[in-house]
Design a protein around this motif. Structure first.
Motif, PDB file in Angstrom:
ATOM      1  N   ARG A  67      50.097  46.509  37.638  1.00  0.00           N
ATOM      2  CA  ARG A  67      48.858  46.442  36.859  1.00  0.00           C
ATOM      3  C   ARG A  67      48.506  44.998  36.517  1.00  0.00           C
ATOM      4  NH1 ARG A  67      49.293  47.933  31.705  1.00  0.00           N
ATOM      5  NH2 ARG A  67      47.801  46.408  30.911  1.00  0.00           N
ATOM      6  N   GLN A  68      49.523  44.224  36.175  1.00  0.00           N
ATOM      7  CA  GLN A  68      49.274  42.818  35.827  1.00  0.00           C
ATOM      8  C   GLN A  68      48.772  42.036  37.034  1.00  0.00           C
ATOM      9  OE1 GLN A  68      53.107  41.956  33.785  1.00  0.00           O
ATOM     10  NE2 GLN A  68      51.793  40.835  32.381  1.00  0.00           N
ATOM     11  N   ILE A  69      49.291  42.364  38.194  1.00  0.00           N
ATOM     12  CA  ILE A  69      48.850  41.681  39.406  1.00  0.00           C
ATOM     13  C   ILE A  69      47.393  42.002  39.668  1.00  0.00           C
ATOM     14  CG2 ILE A  69      49.124  41.593  41.919  1.00  0.00           C
ATOM     15  CD1 ILE A  69      52.156  42.212  41.289  1.00  0.00           C
ATOM     16  N   GLU A  70      47.048  43.300  39.510  1.00  0.00           N
ATOM     17  CA  GLU A  70      45.650  43.693  39.712  1.00  0.00           C
ATOM     18  C   GLU A  70      44.753  42.998  38.697  1.00  0.00           C
ATOM     19  OE1 GLU A  70      45.683  47.966  39.758  1.00  0.00           O
ATOM     20  OE2 GLU A  70      46.619  48.003  41.744  1.00  0.00           O
ATOM     21  N   GLU A  71      45.232  42.937  37.456  1.00  0.00           N
ATOM     22  CA  GLU A  71      44.450  42.268  36.405  1.00  0.00           C
ATOM     23  C   GLU A  71      44.185  40.813  36.766  1.00  0.00           C
ATOM     24  OE1 GLU A  71      46.128  42.408  32.458  1.00  0.00           O
ATOM     25  OE2 GLU A  71      46.035  44.602  32.466  1.00  0.00           O
ATOM     26  N   LEU A  72      45.211  40.176  37.306  1.00  0.00           N
ATOM     27  CA  LEU A  72      45.059  38.773  37.670  1.00  0.00           C
ATOM     28  C   LEU A  72      44.012  38.630  38.779  1.00  0.00           C
ATOM     29  CD1 LEU A  72      45.877  35.824  37.369  1.00  0.00           C
ATOM     30  CD2 LEU A  72      47.723  36.216  39.007  1.00  0.00           C
ATOM     31  N   GLU A  73      44.077  39.534  39.752  1.00  0.00           N
ATOM     32  CA  GLU A  73      43.137  39.457  40.860  1.00  0.00           C
ATOM     33  C   GLU A  73      41.704  39.700  40.384  1.00  0.00           C
ATOM     34  OE1 GLU A  73      43.011  40.858  45.515  1.00  0.00           O
ATOM     35  OE2 GLU A  73      44.798  41.310  44.325  1.00  0.00           O
ATOM     36  N   VAL A  74      41.539  40.670  39.510  1.00  0.00           N
ATOM     37  CA  VAL A  74      40.204  40.941  38.959  1.00  0.00           C
ATOM     38  C   VAL A  74      39.719  39.721  38.175  1.00  0.00           C
ATOM     39  CG1 VAL A  74      38.920  42.317  37.266  1.00  0.00           C
ATOM     40  CG2 VAL A  74      40.427  43.445  38.902  1.00  0.00           C
ATOM     41  N   ALA A  75      40.614  39.166  37.353  1.00  0.00           N
ATOM     42  CA  ALA A  75      40.230  38.008  36.535  1.00  0.00           C
ATOM     43  C   ALA A  75      39.816  36.828  37.413  1.00  0.00           C
ATOM     44  CB  ALA A  75      41.383  37.598  35.624  1.00  0.00           C
ATOM     45  N   MET A  76      40.544  36.626  38.515  1.00  0.00           N
ATOM     46  CA  MET A  76      40.229  35.528  39.430  1.00  0.00           C
ATOM     47  C   MET A  76      38.812  35.688  39.989  1.00  0.00           C
ATOM     48  SD  MET A  76      43.884  35.341  41.459  1.00  0.00           S
ATOM     49  CE  MET A  76      43.030  35.210  43.021  1.00  0.00           C
ATOM     50  N   ASN A  77      38.482  36.904  40.384  1.00  0.00           N
ATOM     51  CA  ASN A  77      37.178  37.143  41.001  1.00  0.00           C
ATOM     52  C   ASN A  77      36.049  37.108  39.975  1.00  0.00           C
ATOM     53  OD1 ASN A  77      37.333  37.923  44.084  1.00  0.00           O
ATOM     54  ND2 ASN A  77      39.208  38.642  43.123  1.00  0.00           N
ATOM     55  N   ARG A  78      36.325  37.657  38.796  1.00  0.00           N
ATOM     56  CA  ARG A  78      35.322  37.587  37.726  1.00  0.00           C
ATOM     57  C   ARG A  78      35.070  36.125  37.331  1.00  0.00           C
ATOM     58  NH1 ARG A  78      33.363  41.894  38.987  1.00  0.00           N
ATOM     59  NH2 ARG A  78      34.029  43.893  38.115  1.00  0.00           N
ATOM     60  N   ALA A  79      36.138  35.344  37.365  1.00  0.00           N
ATOM     61  CA  ALA A  79      36.015  33.925  37.024  1.00  0.00           C
ATOM     62  C   ALA A  79      35.078  33.225  38.003  1.00  0.00           C
ATOM     63  CB  ALA A  79      37.383  33.257  37.045  1.00  0.00           C
ATOM     64  N   ALA A  80      35.241  33.516  39.285  1.00  0.00           N
ATOM     65  CA  ALA A  80      34.377  32.919  40.302  1.00  0.00           C
ATOM     66  C   ALA A  80      32.929  33.343  40.071  1.00  0.00           C
ATOM     67  CB  ALA A  80      34.846  33.330  41.691  1.00  0.00           C
ATOM     68  N   GLU A  81      32.739  34.635  39.775  1.00  0.00           N
ATOM     69  CA  GLU A  81      31.378  35.148  39.546  1.00  0.00           C
ATOM     70  C   GLU A  81      30.717  34.458  38.360  1.00  0.00           C
ATOM     71  OE1 GLU A  81      32.823  39.514  41.185  1.00  0.00           O
ATOM     72  OE2 GLU A  81      32.225  39.328  39.082  1.00  0.00           O
ATOM     73  N   SER A  82      31.497  34.178  37.322  1.00  0.00           N
ATOM     74  CA  SER A  82      30.873  33.562  36.151  1.00  0.00           C
ATOM     75  C   SER A  82      30.712  32.053  36.306  1.00  0.00           C
ATOM     76  CB  SER A  82      31.648  33.907  34.871  1.00  0.00           C
ATOM     77  OG  SER A  82      32.984  33.509  34.987  1.00  0.00           O
ATOM     78  N   ALA A  83      31.463  31.441  37.221  1.00  0.00           N
ATOM     79  CA  ALA A  83      31.340  29.992  37.426  1.00  0.00           C
ATOM     80  C   ALA A  83      30.155  29.634  38.316  1.00  0.00           C
ATOM     81  CB  ALA A  83      32.631  29.428  38.014  1.00  0.00           C
ATOM     82  N   VAL A  84      29.912  30.459  39.331  1.00  0.00           N
ATOM     83  CA  VAL A  84      28.916  30.123  40.343  1.00  0.00           C
ATOM     84  C   VAL A  84      27.508  29.815  39.798  1.00  0.00           C
ATOM     85  CG1 VAL A  84      27.600  31.168  42.254  1.00  0.00           C
ATOM     86  CG2 VAL A  84      30.072  31.016  42.375  1.00  0.00           C
ATOM     87  N   PRO A  85      27.004  30.575  38.812  1.00  0.00           N
ATOM     88  CA  PRO A  85      25.657  30.250  38.313  1.00  0.00           C
ATOM     89  C   PRO A  85      25.519  28.811  37.817  1.00  0.00           C
ATOM     90  CG  PRO A  85      26.294  32.416  37.536  1.00  0.00           C
ATOM     91  CD  PRO A  85      27.510  31.826  38.210  1.00  0.00           C
ATOM     92  N   MET A  86      26.625  28.196  37.424  1.00  0.00           N
ATOM     93  CA  MET A  86      26.573  26.807  36.969  1.00  0.00           C
ATOM     94  C   MET A  86      26.208  25.854  38.105  1.00  0.00           C
ATOM     95  SD  MET A  86      30.048  26.712  34.769  1.00  0.00           S
ATOM     96  CE  MET A  86      29.711  25.065  34.179  1.00  0.00           C
ATOM     97  N   ALA A  87      26.331  26.329  39.337  1.00  0.00           N
ATOM     98  CA  ALA A  87      26.079  25.451  40.479  1.00  0.00           C
ATOM     99  C   ALA A  87      24.592  25.211  40.697  1.00  0.00           C
ATOM    100  CB  ALA A  87      26.679  26.069  41.741  1.00  0.00           C
TER     101      ALA A  87
END
Length: 215
Positions: A67-87
């Protein structure tokens, strides 16, 4: 070459057409990736665990940490999604500051000349602005510290690229890679069908590029 077709177009027109194209492509790319599931729900751009963690992840899964591994993977992808608009701002700005030299290089360049232009002008500053956003998004995951510790170890054995010394660096790099790939896809669309962009100036500039007999 494209000389004949382009000769009927003033440099100012070509520049303006190109700016329109670049801005359209960049904004579309940001919109495409910088939304919920832009990364996580995408087969092409979903960010996997970094390679140095994949073996560890298998072991951790067996130890009941799936579960923690999945959480990390989700967090990584959500992080990318929230960073991109700054570009968006930086990309649009790069277009505004484009020189005649840049424009010529792009018009004469190959299929990735737009992507190269953006990567060249914006990769470093975007890395800097993405990193804290990514860090904030991934820092809530318990596994992350372990992962980063693991990366440091792997780095001392020379198994990890220097630029990926943490999950955040890795996610930032993957997010930017994806952004430039999508900009490239937008560029190809415009080159293939300038008329479909609905812009007269694009039609003229890229139409001229296409109609030139390739000698």
């Amino acid at each position: 070459g494209g000389a004949q077709g382009l000769s009927g177009i003033s440099e100012a027109e070509a520049g303006r057409g190109l700016r329109t194209a670049l801005e359209t492509g960049a904004v579309a790319a940001v919109r495409f990736l910088g939304r919920p599931d832009g990364f996580l729900g995408s087969q092409q751009f979903r960010i996997p665990l970094p390679e140095y963690l994949q073996d560890a992840a298998k072991i951790l899964s067996m130890l009941g940490q799936r579960r923690q591994i999945e959480e990390l993977e989700v967090a990584m992808n959500r992080a990318a999604e929230s960073a991109v608009p700054m570009a968006r701002g930086l990309l649009v700005n790069a277009v505004k500051k484009m020189t005649v030299g840049d424009a010529k290089k792009i018009l004469a360049g190959g299929d990735t000349s737009v992507t190269d232009f953006f990567a060249d002008k914006t990769r470093s500053p975007l890395s800097v602005s993405f990193l804290p956003v990514v860090r904030q998004a991934t820092s809530r995951v318990k596994l992350k510290e372990k992962a980063d510790h693991f990366a440091q170890k792997a780095q001392s054995f020379g198994l990890v690229k220097m630029e990926d010394q943490s999950i955040d660096h890795y996610v930032t790099r993957k997010a930017l890679d994806a952004l430039y790939v999508v900009i490239g896809e937008e560029e190809r669309k415009i080159r293939r069908d300038p008329v479909g962009t609905g812009s007269a100036i694009l039609q003229k500039v890229f139409g001229a590029l296409r109609s030139t007999p390739s000698a």
